[in-house]
Motif scaffolding. Structure first.
Motif, PDB file in Angstrom:
ATOM      1  N   PRO A  25      -4.618  -3.279   9.226  1.00 42.01           N
ATOM      2  CA  PRO A  25      -4.567  -2.951   7.836  1.00 42.01           C
ATOM      3  C   PRO A  25      -4.549  -1.446   7.619  1.00 42.01           C
ATOM      4  N   LEU A  26      -4.344  -1.058   6.252  1.00 42.45           N
ATOM      5  CA  LEU A  26      -4.306   0.246   6.152  1.00 42.45           C
ATOM      6  C   LEU A  26      -5.653   1.006   6.366  1.00 42.45           C
ATOM      7  N   SER A  69       4.199   2.293  -1.712  1.00 37.55           N
ATOM      8  CA  SER A  69       4.509   1.629  -2.464  1.00 37.55           C
ATOM      9  C   SER A  69       3.076   1.454  -3.405  1.00 37.55           C
ATOM     10  N   LEU A  70       1.989   2.034  -3.172  1.00 33.89           N
ATOM     11  CA  LEU A  70       0.796   1.634  -3.924  1.00 33.89           C
ATOM     12  C   LEU A  70       0.602   2.500  -5.215  1.00 33.89           C
ATOM     13  N   GLU A  74      -4.713   3.300  -6.878  1.00 29.08           N
ATOM     14  CA  GLU A  74      -5.239   2.527  -5.586  1.00 29.08           C
ATOM     15  C   GLU A  74      -5.184   3.643  -4.505  1.00 29.08           C
ATOM     16  N   LYS A  75      -4.199   4.442  -4.389  1.00 25.27           N
ATOM     17  CA  LYS A  75      -4.247   5.613  -3.499  1.00 25.27           C
ATOM     18  C   LYS A  75      -5.335   6.575  -3.570  1.00 25.27           C
ATOM     19  N   LYS A  76      -5.890   6.858  -4.857  1.00 22.90           N
ATOM     20  CA  LYS A  76      -7.013   7.761  -5.009  1.00 22.90           C
ATOM     21  C   LYS A  76      -8.249   6.828  -4.425  1.00 22.90           C
ATOM     22  N   LYS A  77      -8.448   5.562  -4.737  1.00 19.05           N
ATOM     23  CA  LYS A  77      -9.335   4.775  -4.371  1.00 19.05           C
ATOM     24  C   LYS A  77      -9.558   4.888  -2.854  1.00 19.05           C
ATOM     25  N   LEU A  78      -8.452   4.836  -1.975  1.00 14.12           N
ATOM     26  CA  LEU A  78      -8.585   4.799  -0.601  1.00 14.12           C
ATOM     27  C   LEU A  78      -8.845   6.134  -0.241  1.00 14.12           C
TER      28      LEU A  78
END
Length: 292
Positions: A25-26, A69-70, A74-78
């Motif tokens: 997973p990422l 592709s996110l 969502e990227k900021k959340k990661l």
């Protein structure tokens, strides 16, 4: 080069390596987040003096595509960008410290500093003597004391000759001072390699378009692309952003042309601009070369 090596490894091992990476997973800690967000520093310096070796984490192109592709929220959340920024800051700080060390090696010795100060004082004193002497000559000439004016002018000419000699000594000392003064060495403020002002354009081009220089330039450019408030979180031990070196525009210029100066050397503009994460530095130019 690193990507080619990885592809070769995949061919030798079959699809197992790719399949295993794709199954991760990422958020798996074994995945290289710098690779997902931008460019892993380990991939920038293969087969150079700054080679970091293979990255201990997984570089997976499918995972990178998944991350790209996110949506932005969502990227900021990661929060992977923070990991990438922290990685860049660490590498740039290490490079900056090395540059400072190399700069100090090129500085004058205490004895050379004393000689320089003594010559500067002598030149200043002689300059005052000349100015006062010329004024005295003018006064004596106006009062008709031609003989005394002639004697005073002779002293002025003698002081002028002595001042010219001292200035020649100072110039010679400046050109040869320091352990490598005769080579007129200077430290590249991007990658920390030694450069000589005597190098011709071709040799300078080999440096500025070399893999190591371009790798550090790319890292610095990627670092400066982040918002200032975000960079500030990673500028404690090694940085405060007003450091010495060159900024994004100057590094773009490096990649577009080879700066030249009189005699095929580099001009004054090649070492200006903010260098990257740094606390209160400044390229004087002092200024950190190991070779290229």
């Amino acid at each position: 080069m690193a990507a080619e090596q990885r592809k070769l490894l995949e061919q030798l091992m079959g699809s197992n390596l790719t399949t295993r990476a794709a199954q991760l997973p990422l958020t798996d800690p074994k995945v290289c987040r710098s690779y997902l967000v931008g460019t892993c520093p380990h991939d920038l310096f293969t087969n150079t003096k700054a080679d970091l070796g293979p990255c201990p984490r997984v570089h997976s192109e499918p995972l990178k595509q998944e991350y790209d592709s996110l949506p932005e929220p969502e990227k900021k959340k990661l929060g992977f960008e923070h990991d990438y920024l922290r990685d860049l800051s660490s590498r740039i700080d290490a490079c900056n410290r090395n540059i400072d060390t190399l700069q100090r090696r090129l500085e004058k010795t205490p004895d050379e500093v004393r000689q320089t100060n003594a010559l500067l004082k002598a030149i200043s004193d002689l300059g005052s003597t000349i100015a006062n002497g010329l004024l005295e000559v003018e006064i004596l000439a106006e009062t008709g004391e031609v003989g005394r004016a002639y004697d005073e002018y002779y002293k002025v000419r003698h002081a002028q000759a002595a001042k010219a000699d001292k200035e020649k000594e100072l110039k010679a000392l400046s050109e040869t001072s320091g352990p490598s003064g005769h080579q007129k060495l200077q430290v590249c403020d991007v990658c920390g390699a030694y450069l000589s002002r005597l190098d011709n354009d071709r040799r300078l081009a080999d440096h500025f378009f070399g893999k190591m220089h371009l790798g550090f330039a790319q890292m610095r450019k990627a670092y400066e692309s982040f918002p200032k408030e975000m960079r500030g979180r990673y500028q404690g031990g090694g940085g405060g952003g007003g450091g010495h070196g060159r900024g994004v525009q100057q590094m773009d210029d490096d990649m577009g042309h080879v700066p030249t100066g009189p005699g095929g050397g580099f001009g004054d503009g090649w070492n200006k601009g903010p260098r990257g994460p740094r606390a209160g530095g400044g390229f004087r130019p002092r200024g950190p070369r190991r070779g290229w």
